[in-house]
Design a protein around this motif. Structure first.
Motif, PDB file in Angstrom:
ATOM      1  N   VAL A   1       0.829  -1.203   0.000  1.00 45.96           N
ATOM      2  CA  VAL A   1       0.000   0.000   0.000  1.00 45.96           C
ATOM      3  C   VAL A   1       0.864   1.254   0.000  1.00 45.96           C
ATOM      4  O   VAL A   1       0.565   2.235  -0.706  1.00 45.96           O
ATOM      5  CB  VAL A   1      -0.954  -0.015   1.214  1.00 45.96           C
ATOM      6  N   GLU A   2       1.949   1.260   0.759  1.00 40.33           N
ATOM      7  CA  GLU A   2       2.831   2.417   0.802  1.00 40.33           C
ATOM      8  C   GLU A   2       3.503   2.669  -0.544  1.00 40.33           C
ATOM      9  O   GLU A   2       3.823   3.806  -0.887  1.00 40.33           O
ATOM     10  CB  GLU A   2       3.896   2.234   1.882  1.00 40.33           C
ATOM     11  N   GLY A   3       3.728   1.623  -1.320  1.00 47.41           N
ATOM     12  CA  GLY A   3       4.412   1.790  -2.595  1.00 47.41           C
ATOM     13  C   GLY A   3       3.532   2.283  -3.723  1.00 47.41           C
ATOM     14  O   GLY A   3       4.028   2.519  -4.827  1.00 47.41           O
TER      15      GLY A   3
ATOM     16  N   ARG B   1      11.915   3.597   3.107  1.00 47.06           N
ATOM     17  CA  ARG B   1      11.640   3.258   4.506  1.00 47.06           C
ATOM     18  C   ARG B   1      12.941   2.862   5.185  1.00 47.06           C
ATOM     19  O   ARG B   1      13.848   2.291   4.570  1.00 47.06           O
ATOM     20  CB  ARG B   1      10.613   2.128   4.596  1.00 47.06           C
ATOM     21  N   ILE B   2      13.011   3.167   6.454  1.00 46.24           N
ATOM     22  CA  ILE B   2      14.171   2.821   7.281  1.00 46.24           C
ATOM     23  C   ILE B   2      13.654   2.024   8.465  1.00 46.24           C
ATOM     24  O   ILE B   2      12.844   2.513   9.248  1.00 46.24           O
ATOM     25  CB  ILE B   2      14.917   4.081   7.767  1.00 46.24           C
ATOM     26  N   THR B   3      14.114   0.810   8.593  1.00 46.96           N
ATOM     27  CA  THR B   3      13.669  -0.071   9.665  1.00 46.96           C
ATOM     28  C   THR B   3      14.825  -0.382  10.592  1.00 46.96           C
ATOM     29  O   THR B   3      15.904  -0.769  10.143  1.00 46.96           O
ATOM     30  CB  THR B   3      13.104  -1.382   9.094  1.00 46.96           C
ATOM     31  N   ASP B   4      14.605  -0.181  11.866  1.00 46.96           N
ATOM     32  CA  ASP B   4      15.602  -0.510  12.883  1.00 46.96           C
ATOM     33  C   ASP B   4      15.059  -1.662  13.720  1.00 46.96           C
ATOM     34  O   ASP B   4      14.143  -1.477  14.534  1.00 46.96           O
ATOM     35  CB  ASP B   4      15.890   0.702  13.763  1.00 46.96           C
ATOM     36  N   PRO B   5      15.593  -2.880  13.556  1.00 50.35           N
ATOM     37  CA  PRO B   5      15.060  -4.028  14.319  1.00 50.35           C
ATOM     38  C   PRO B   5      15.315  -3.918  15.808  1.00 50.35           C
ATOM     39  O   PRO B   5      14.579  -4.497  16.610  1.00 50.35           O
ATOM     40  CB  PRO B   5      15.780  -5.221  13.696  1.00 50.35           C
ATOM     41  N   GLN B   6      16.367  -3.197  16.224  1.00 48.99           N
ATOM     42  CA  GLN B   6      16.638  -3.051  17.648  1.00 48.99           C
ATOM     43  C   GLN B   6      15.561  -2.221  18.336  1.00 48.99           C
ATOM     44  O   GLN B   6      15.113  -2.551  19.430  1.00 48.99           O
ATOM     45  CB  GLN B   6      18.018  -2.400  17.843  1.00 48.99           C
ATOM     46  N   ARG B   7      15.141  -1.143  17.687  1.00 51.45           N
ATOM     47  CA  ARG B   7      14.076  -0.318  18.249  1.00 51.45           C
ATOM     48  C   ARG B   7      12.693  -0.920  17.987  1.00 51.45           C
ATOM     49  O   ARG B   7      11.742  -0.630  18.701  1.00 51.45           O
ATOM     50  CB  ARG B   7      14.121   1.085  17.636  1.00 51.45           C
ATOM     51  N   GLY B   8      12.573  -1.707  16.917  1.00 52.05           N
ATOM     52  CA  GLY B   8      11.266  -2.191  16.520  1.00 52.05           C
ATOM     53  C   GLY B   8      10.421  -1.096  15.913  1.00 52.05           C
ATOM     54  O   GLY B   8       9.194  -1.070  16.100  1.00 52.05           O
ATOM     55  N   GLU B   9      11.059  -0.195  15.165  1.00 49.38           N
ATOM     56  CA  GLU B   9      10.364   0.944  14.575  1.00 49.38           C
ATOM     57  C   GLU B   9      10.754   1.072  13.105  1.00 49.38           C
ATOM     58  O   GLU B   9      11.831   0.631  12.689  1.00 49.38           O
ATOM     59  CB  GLU B   9      10.695   2.238  15.317  1.00 49.38           C
ATOM     60  N   VAL B  10       9.887   1.710  12.336  1.00 47.41           N
ATOM     61  CA  VAL B  10      10.119   1.921  10.912  1.00 47.41           C
ATOM     62  C   VAL B  10       9.747   3.355  10.561  1.00 47.41           C
ATOM     63  O   VAL B  10       8.738   3.890  11.034  1.00 47.41           O
ATOM     64  CB  VAL B  10       9.309   0.916  10.057  1.00 47.41           C
ATOM     65  N   LEU B  11      10.582   3.989   9.734  1.00 44.34           N
ATOM     66  CA  LEU B  11      10.337   5.340   9.239  1.00 44.34           C
ATOM     67  C   LEU B  11       9.902   5.258   7.780  1.00 44.34           C
ATOM     68  O   LEU B  11      10.529   4.554   6.981  1.00 44.34           O
ATOM     69  CB  LEU B  11      11.596   6.205   9.352  1.00 44.34           C
ATOM     70  N   THR B  12       8.857   5.973   7.430  1.00 47.82           N
ATOM     71  CA  THR B  12       8.390   6.048   6.040  1.00 47.82           C
ATOM     72  C   THR B  12       8.216   7.513   5.666  1.00 47.82           C
ATOM     73  O   THR B  12       7.915   8.364   6.528  1.00 47.82           O
ATOM     74  CB  THR B  12       7.071   5.296   5.842  1.00 47.82           C
ATOM     75  N   PHE B  13       8.382   7.803   4.367  1.00 47.84           N
ATOM     76  CA  PHE B  13       8.372   9.181   3.880  1.00 47.84           C
ATOM     77  C   PHE B  13       7.449   9.279   2.663  1.00 47.84           C
ATOM     78  O   PHE B  13       7.557   8.487   1.730  1.00 47.84           O
ATOM     79  CB  PHE B  13       9.788   9.631   3.516  1.00 47.84           C
ATOM     80  N   LYS B  14       6.551  10.264   2.707  1.00 49.78           N
ATOM     81  CA  LYS B  14       5.573  10.477   1.641  1.00 49.78           C
ATOM     82  C   LYS B  14       5.590  11.928   1.207  1.00 49.78           C
ATOM     83  O   LYS B  14       5.992  12.818   1.968  1.00 49.78           O
ATOM     84  CB  LYS B  14       4.155  10.124   2.122  1.00 49.78           C
ATOM     85  N   GLU B  15       5.116  12.144  -0.009  1.00 44.27           N
ATOM     86  CA  GLU B  15       4.985  13.507  -0.523  1.00 44.27           C
ATOM     87  C   GLU B  15       3.702  13.622  -1.330  1.00 44.27           C
ATOM     88  O   GLU B  15       3.382  12.742  -2.146  1.00 44.27           O
ATOM     89  CB  GLU B  15       6.184  13.897  -1.376  1.00 44.27           C
ATOM     90  N   LEU B  16       2.955  14.711  -1.096  1.00 46.18           N
ATOM     91  CA  LEU B  16       1.750  15.042  -1.840  1.00 46.18           C
ATOM     92  C   LEU B  16       1.971  16.349  -2.580  1.00 46.18           C
ATOM     93  O   LEU B  16       2.451  17.329  -1.985  1.00 46.18           O
ATOM     94  CB  LEU B  16       0.545  15.176  -0.905  1.00 46.18           C
ATOM     95  N   THR B  17       1.649  16.393  -3.869  1.00 44.38           N
ATOM     96  CA  THR B  17       1.778  17.605  -4.666  1.00 44.38           C
ATOM     97  C   THR B  17       0.465  17.879  -5.384  1.00 44.38           C
ATOM     98  O   THR B  17      -0.333  16.969  -5.613  1.00 44.38           O
ATOM     99  CB  THR B  17       2.913  17.472  -5.703  1.00 44.38           C
ATOM    100  N   TRP B  18       0.241  19.146  -5.736  1.00 46.25           N
ATOM    101  CA  TRP B  18      -0.959  19.531  -6.468  1.00 46.25           C
ATOM    102  C   TRP B  18      -0.654  20.758  -7.325  1.00 46.25           C
ATOM    103  O   TRP B  18       0.316  21.472  -7.102  1.00 46.25           O
ATOM    104  CB  TRP B  18      -2.115  19.818  -5.512  1.00 46.25           C
ATOM    105  N   GLN B  19      -1.528  20.979  -8.303  1.00 45.52           N
ATOM    106  CA  GLN B  19      -1.372  22.125  -9.198  1.00 45.52           C
ATOM    107  C   GLN B  19      -2.100  23.362  -8.664  1.00 45.52           C
ATOM    108  O   GLN B  19      -1.578  24.466  -8.705  1.00 45.52           O
ATOM    109  CB  GLN B  19      -1.900  21.779 -10.595  1.00 45.52           C
TER     110      GLN B  19
END
Length: 313
Positions: A32-34, A78-96
């Motif tokens: 879904v993120e992709g 995405r950046i996943t750190d197994p030690q923390r058990g957390e994941v970072l994701t980055f999105k961008e929305l653009t419009w005219q």
């Protein structure tokens, strides 16, 4: 959309994960993120007890980006750190084009005669960063940046007064929502992943496998220490005109004309950290400067004085 008198309870686990029969961040979330989303036009209508508003967007696009806000391989978004058990994701929305319009409702507290508030902007974009727990997909922290280019806004004094009343009508609901978020915000997030299989599944799937220390350093570089919201306008030309005399009978006939004022702002920025505590460090803020050290010392002193008074009581 309709504003709520009382804030709703949290949504809980990700519906994507539940529909896929999983409780952790996994394949369904990544699919879904992709997705690359393109919408020709979208209209959002908001109803409140004091006003109703509409947002119209044309040529809306949403896609994943890497931490440098560039489109690249999806595995680098995405950046996943197994030690923390957390994941970072980055999105961008653009419009005219973005068109915003707000007007008072019939049963609101505004004056009987009001002028609808209108704003039309050109190209813009929103950059979204999310930090989630891999075990349940719950959002731990988020960062939202609203970026606009040149903006021309013409306001009359009646529109300015109406805008202030609209903001006042929303302030109570926003305050209740903020109190709910603060009450549910975790004191500290310490999630550990003990299973070796889990560590392998959350490893970065692109290129040579980096060591845990390098993953942690890369994660820290782009980590969101706390949730924040940002607005950046490259240039804002604001024209405020007085139309109060024009509404009065015979005002123009007797030559009573209102005045006007023009304000120009360059690189105007607003930064809001709703969960920041008094006395905490500010070095992770977007526009941190040495001048904030004085503010930090002042806040720490006030907190210490407050704590000493509480202890005495």
């Amino acid at each position: 959309m309709r504003t709520c008198e009382e804030p709703r309870p949290p949504n809980g686990q990700s519906p994507i994960a539940l529909a896929a029969g999983q409780s952790e961040y996994g394949f369904a979330e990544k699919v879904v993120e992709g997705m690359f989303i393109v919408v020709n036009s979208i209209t959002i209508k908001i109803h409140s007890k004091a006003f109703h508003a509409s947002f119209e967007l044309w040529q809306l696009q949403g896609y994943s980006v890497n931490p440098n806000w560039q489109q690249s391989d999806l595995r680098l978004t995405r950046i996943t750190d197994p030690q923390r058990g957390e994941v970072l994701t980055f999105k961008e929305l653009t419009w005219q084009t973005l068109r915003i319009e707000a007007d008072a409702t019939d049963n609101g507290d505004q004056d009987p005669v009001t002028t609808p508030l209108r704003l039309i902007t050109n190209q813009g974009r929103i950059q979204i960063s999310l930090k989630r727990r891999t075990k349940d997909c719950n959002v731990v922290a988020s960062k939202l940046m609203f970026l606009l280019d040149d903006l021309l806004w013409v306001l009359t004094d009646s529109q300015l007064k109406a805008m202030m009343k609209y903001a006042e009508s929303l302030s109570e609901a926003m305050e209740k929502s903020a109190q709910q978020r603060k009450s549910l915000a975790p004191e500290s997030v310490q999630v550990t992943v003990s299973m070796a299989s889990a560590q392998q599944s959350w490893a970065q799937p692109f290129g040579p496998s980096p060591s845990p220390s390098s993953i942690g350093q890369y994660f820290d570089k782009h980590d969101m220490k706390e949730s924040s919201y940002h607005l950046l306008i490259s240039r804002l030309d604001l024209h405020i005109c007085d139309d109060s005399h024009a509404r009065e009978a015979g005002a123009l006939k007797h030559g009573m004309l209102g005045g006007a004022i023009q304000l120009t702002f360059r690189r105007m920025a607003f930064d809001y950290y709703p969960f920041h505590r008094a006395g905490d460090a500010c070095k992770h803020w977007v526009r941190y400067s040495e001048a904030m050290e004085t503010r930090g010392q002042w806040a720490t002193k006030l907190v210490s004085e407050f704590q000493s008074k509480i202890e005495k009581l």
